[in-house]
Design a protein around this motif. Structure first.
Motif: not given
Length: 362
Positions: A41, A29, A50, A52-53, A37-39, A107, A32-33
């Motif tokens: 769960r 996470e 997880l 992510w967007s 990405l927005h995380t 990623l 990813a951030a």
């Protein structure tokens, strides 16, 4: 990417080990951030999925859905026997090929989009926690996300050499449970009903169900009984079934649900522990593969695709008729074996390809 893969590999993450999965999830996470990405769960007691967007930039419409997983088949402590190593192009360690290298590539590709400020459609990413046992808690999530996506890309390992996977065998894990009647095995055997004997007869029946069909059947585990001087009161067997034809899948699973006892006082129940439907190649997938070929050719890469025997979450999306392609993780070998390895060159090549796909597949 190699540094990220090293960190992920050192955090062993066997399916069902919620504490180990949580430790890796926190690292994923954070990465990813940093990639933009927005995380979020979806929590589960055996491990969180997880979500992510990445909002689109200059491109509107439905999102691309990327699927991966962070659980592995390897128990905690495997690193002592399968240590991380890099020798030339070969990277070894538990889970590097299936499929932590795929997460590292994903990623890195998303980070490249953010850094270069290039136009791209919205992106959704699902990283599943129990893929290696058939995603029993992730199926609804995958179906819901796929229904809203323009296309689905799987970050599972490819065929040897790098070809994508454009179809998959259906995969079902089923448990047959038999309840018998306990009794003294010598003093009053006729008062009992052996659950083990009944189970053996039922397994012979099941074998006959698939004998004239192209179905793979593996009786993976059997358990039951307690003492040799007690007629067994309970027994069960876990089956692994693989299908190439939805009609065979429907017929065999229907027959399993309809099993009747051989012995009058025995009771039988069948449950599906996990179910991934057969994904057969079709027009939507063929069209997607052709688009991916054109994108790959534009960066000097050659890309092919064909169906695969193994199952994954793309079974679910492909069977729904959603445009789906899998195998975008780097090539390597030894999945689920102690020879597991992934290509470091393949990581760079796949990152370039995935970045191009994310900016071109609109």
């Amino acid at each position: 990417m190699l540094e990220a893969l090293h960190r992920y590999t050192l955090l062993e993450s066997p399916t069902g080990d919620a504490r180990a999965l949580a430790a890796l999830a926190a690292v994923l996470e954070a990465d990813a951030a940093r990639a933009g990405l927005h995380t979020a769960r979806e929590p589960h007691p055996t491990g969180d999925h997880l979500i992510w967007s990445l909002p689109g930039r200059g491109v509107t419409g439905p999102p691309l859905l990327l699927l991966s997983h962070y659980d592995t088949v390897w128990a905690t402590g495997t690193l002592t026997e399968m240590p991380w190593s890099v020798r030339g192009d070969v990277v070894r360690g538990p889970g590097v090929y299936d499929t932590k290298a795929g997460i590292a590539v994903l990623l890195a590709a998303v980070a490249a989009l953010s850094e270069d400020q290039v136009p791209h459609p919205p992106v959704r990413v699902i990283v599943v926690a129990d893929e290696e046992i058939g995603s029993p808690t992730a199926g609804d999530l995958v179906r819901a996300e796929a229904a809203q996506a323009s296309a689905v890309l799987g970050l599972e390992p490819p065929h040897p050499g790098g070809a994508l996977k454009t179809g998959r065998r259906g995969s079902t894990r089923a448990r047959i449970t038999v309840t018998g009647v306990e009794a003294h095995a010598a003093l009053d055997p006729d008062a009992g009903v052996s659950a083990i004997d009944e189970l053996v007869d039922q397994l012979v029946r099941v074998r006959s169900l698939v004998s004239d069909r192209p179905v793979l059947l593996n009786t993976g585990t059997i358990a039951g009984g307690g003492r040799t001087n007690v007629v067994a009161g309970r027994a069960h067997a876990d089956l692994g079934l693989r299908f190439t034809d939805p009609a065979d899948e429907e017929a065999v699973l229907g027959a399993l649900r309809a099993l009747e006892p051989v012995r009058p006082r025995a009771r039988i129940s069948t449950e599906l522990l996990s179910h991934r439907p057969t994904w057969r190649p079709g027009p939507a997938g063929d069209a997607l593969l052709e688009r991916l070929r054109v994108i790959a050719a534009g960066i000097g890469q050659t890309l092919e695709g064909r169906p695969a025997d193994g199952a994954a979450d793309t079974n679910t999306t492909g069977a729904l008729g959603r445009p789906t392609a899998d195998g975008l993780a780097p090539w390597g070998g030894g999945a689920h074996a102690r020879t597991e390895w992934v290509s470091s060159t393949g990581m760079s090549t796949r990152k370039e390809l995935l970045t191009s796909i994310l900016t071109s597949l609109v």
